[in-house]
Each structure stands twice: as structure tokens, then as C-alpha cells.
Design an enzyme around this catalytic site. Structure first.
Site, PDB file in Angstrom:
ATOM      1  N   ASP A 192       0.819  -1.219   0.000  1.00 37.49           N
ATOM      2  CA  ASP A 192       0.000   0.000   0.000  1.00 37.49           C
ATOM      3  C   ASP A 192       0.855   1.272   0.000  1.00 37.49           C
ATOM      4  OD1 ASP A 192       0.912  -0.346   2.610  1.00 37.49           O
ATOM      5  OD2 ASP A 192      -1.066  -0.859   3.405  1.00 37.49           O
ATOM      6  N   ASP A 217      -7.331  -2.838  14.209  1.00 37.59           N
ATOM      7  CA  ASP A 217      -8.715  -3.172  13.861  1.00 37.59           C
ATOM      8  C   ASP A 217      -8.791  -4.425  12.986  1.00 37.59           C
ATOM      9  OD1 ASP A 217      -7.720  -2.300  11.448  1.00 37.59           O
ATOM     10  OD2 ASP A 217      -9.160  -0.674  11.164  1.00 37.59           O
ATOM     11  N   HIS A 247      -7.050  -5.045  10.223  1.00 39.53           N
ATOM     12  CA  HIS A 247      -6.883  -4.881   8.776  1.00 39.53           C
ATOM     13  C   HIS A 247      -5.619  -5.568   8.269  1.00 39.53           C
ATOM     14  CE1 HIS A 247      -4.822  -0.687   9.492  1.00 39.53           C
ATOM     15  NE2 HIS A 247      -3.901  -1.617   9.417  1.00 39.53           N
ATOM     16  N   GLU A 251      -9.633  -2.054   5.476  1.00 34.57           N
ATOM     17  CA  GLU A 251     -10.291  -1.759   6.739  1.00 34.57           C
ATOM     18  C   GLU A 251     -11.527  -2.649   6.902  1.00 34.57           C
ATOM     19  OE1 GLU A 251      -8.525  -0.126   8.581  1.00 34.57           O
ATOM     20  OE2 GLU A 251      -8.117   1.951   8.000  1.00 34.57           O
TER      21      GLU A 251
HETATM   22  P1  PGA Z   1       2.227  -1.404  12.554  1.00 39.60           P
HETATM   23  O1  PGA Z   1       1.066  -1.395  11.479  1.00 39.60           O
HETATM   24  O2  PGA Z   1       3.220  -2.424  12.112  1.00 39.60           O
HETATM   25  O3  PGA Z   1       2.802  -0.033  12.541  1.00 39.60           O
HETATM   26  O4  PGA Z   1       1.605  -1.785  13.858  1.00 39.60           O
HETATM   27  C1  PGA Z   1       0.536  -2.595  11.033  1.00 39.60           C
HETATM   28  C2  PGA Z   1      -0.655  -2.369  10.140  1.00 39.60           C
HETATM   29  O5  PGA Z   1      -1.349  -1.339  10.281  1.00 39.60           O
HETATM   30  O6  PGA Z   1      -0.925  -3.221   9.298  1.00 39.60           O
END
Ligand code: PGA
Length: 264
Positions: A72, A141, A143, A148
Site C-alpha cells: 500500500d 482493527d 486490517h 479496513e
Molecule cells: P504497525 O502497522 O506495524 O505499525 O503496527 C501494522 C498495520 O497497520 O498493518
């Protein structure tokens, strides 16, 4: 789905890096075709990338025949911005390994036609032969990539709108100001990830415990898009003790037993 549980993020990251290295070497031993690798950003993969870079610099591993696609990128953030995923990947991995520049793919969140950019990305993945392994993280959450809650589990690369929760979580990279976090991103879809022959998801720390519970013990549901892994033949979650804190004791014991027997 398997869950590999290590004492801490360092041990989990080393496990993941060595697993990826073994897979790259195993393919190189039988074919000249490139290894197609999906990559993620965020705090979680940093130690895994450090170990992969160490291996490359020590001559134990090469990315010369690896083609990578990142999952992404924010919409509208300049590539040179320190918090763009282009910058993150350059800093944490690409500047330290021998992957040829032309093999590196990251979505262009500043493309004039974002839909065309997403369609071209899906086509490029297909032309590369599809993913051998997709490395991902998990949002608080649940994702996977920027899919999302309420993203279809059949989704493909597209423009997505970030939830307020995600923007608050990511505001730590933007001086704590969620207004500076872009509202939209380009993201591979859930199905883009689950089409990969293997999916390895990293999850460390207590903030991921609820998402891990939902992904592993909850329903297969668009409410927690990592739960799509429940239907994958080769889905592995690499967790630390803190991130499995919400799993049932019996689930925890079962995953430990599987690992002991199958020597994953
Ligand atoms: P993070 O993000 O590694 O900074 O916890 C993970 C994600 O949002 O997929």
C-alpha cells in the site's frame, strides 16, 4: 492457519526473516524464475527487514532474483515525504539489499489516474507470476494492508478510505496530528494477498491481541479482514507472547503443539 509464537518481537522477526530467506533459496534451487514477494510497512516488519539486510550483507542471501510489490501507499503524500511508504522501504530495506531497482514495485499514490494505477498493479503482479509469499502486518482493527473493516474479502487493488481509528494509530508517525495523516490510500485487496501461495503475518505487542483473537478465533468476516487467512492453505501468523494474550489457552496450546510436531 498456523500461529508461530515466540517470546518477543525480536525472536519472531528472526523466525520470519529466516523463513523468507529459506523460501527464496528453495525456489532458486529449482528454477530461474524470480521469487515474487509481497512486502509491508509499519513498525512491525522493521526487525525482520534488519535481519534480511544483515543476511544479504553477510553474503547469506540475495534479492537479485526477487521481484517485490508493496501492499500500500498513501494517496497524495509526496514520495520523498519521510512517512511515505516509498521512503520507509528505501530506508529500512531497499538501500541495504541487492534487489534490482527495476524489480521494486510500490503503488504510486500521486498517479493522475488512481484507478488505472491500481489496475496496472494487479496486472504487473499477474505478469510476474503471482506472489510466492506475502509478508504483512495486522492493524489494531484487524486490517490486512489497508483493507479496513467492511472491505470485501474478494477485494483487489484499489483506492481505500482509512478509518479514523487507523489515522489516529498512524498519527504517531505524523507528530501525533491525525489531520496530517492522509485520508485515503492505494491498497492491494484482501484477495490480492490471499492469492499468494503463502501469507506470513507479523503481529507483536499487546495492542494486536484483540485483532489476533478476532483473526484466529473469530468468524471469517469482513469485520476483521485478516480473518480471510482462515481459508488459506498456507497462512502463518508470527506472534509474540503479548499479541496472543487474548487467545484461549487451548488455542495457544494447540498452536504450540502443531509447531513442535510439524517443525515449521
Ligand atoms: P504497525 O502497522 O506495524 O505499525 O503496527 C501494522 C498495520 O497497520 O498493518
Amino acid at each position: 492457519m498456523k500461529v508461530i509464537i515466540r517470546n518477543n518481537s525480536k525472536e519472531g522477526s528472526i523466525w520470519a526473516a529466516h523463513h523468507i530467506a529459506e523460501k527464496i533459496k528453495a525456489k532458486a534451487a529449482v528454477t530461474d524464475k524470480p521469487f515474487v514477494l509481497g512486502l509491508c510497512t509499519g513498525s512491525t516488519p522493521i526487525e525482520t527487514y534488519a535481519e534480511l539486510a544483515r543476511m544479504v550483507q553477510a553474503g547469506e542471501l540475495s534479492f537479485r532474483n526477487v521481484i517485490s510489490f508493496n501492499m500500500d501507499e498513501y494517496v497524495g503524500l509526496p514520495e520523498e515525504h519521510p512517512e511515505s511508504y516509498h521512503s520507509f522501504m528505501r530506508t529500512n530495506l531497499f538501500s541495504k539489499i541487492d534487489e534490482p531497482e527495476e524489480n521494486i514495485h510500490i503503488l504510486n499514490g500521486n498517479a493522475e489516474d488512481l484507478d488505472a494505477e491500481c489496475a496496472a498493479y494487479e496486472k504487473a503482479i499477474e505478469e510476474a507470476g503471482g506472489f510466492d509469499l506475502f509478508l504483512g502486518g495486522i492493524g489494531e482493527d484487524g486490517h490486512i494492508a489497508f483493507n479496513e473493516p467492511f472491505s470485501p474479502l474478494t477485494s483487489r487493488t484499489r483506492v481505500v478510505t482509512l478509518t479514523e481509528d487507523t489515522r489516529i494509530v498512524n498519527s504517531r508517525f505524523f507528530g501525533g496530528d491525525m489531520n496530517l495523516v492522509p485520508k485515503q490510500a492505494l491498497s492491494v485487496g484482501v484477495a490480492t494477498v490471499t492469492d499468494s501461495k503463502e501469507v506470513v503475518i507479523l503481529a507483536f505487542g499487546p495492542k494486536k491481541a484483540r485483532a489476533i483473537h478476532d483473526a484466529v478465533e473469530g468468524p471469517y468476516s469482513h469485520m476483521c479482514t485478516v480473518s480471510a487467512l482462515q481459508n488459506h492453505q498456507n497462512g502463518i501468523i508470527v506472534a509474540d507472547e503479548a499479541s496472543v494474550g487474548e487467545l484461549k489457552v487451548n488455542s495457544y496450546k494447540y498452536f504450540k503443539a502443531v509447531e513442535a510436531v510439524e517443525k515449521i
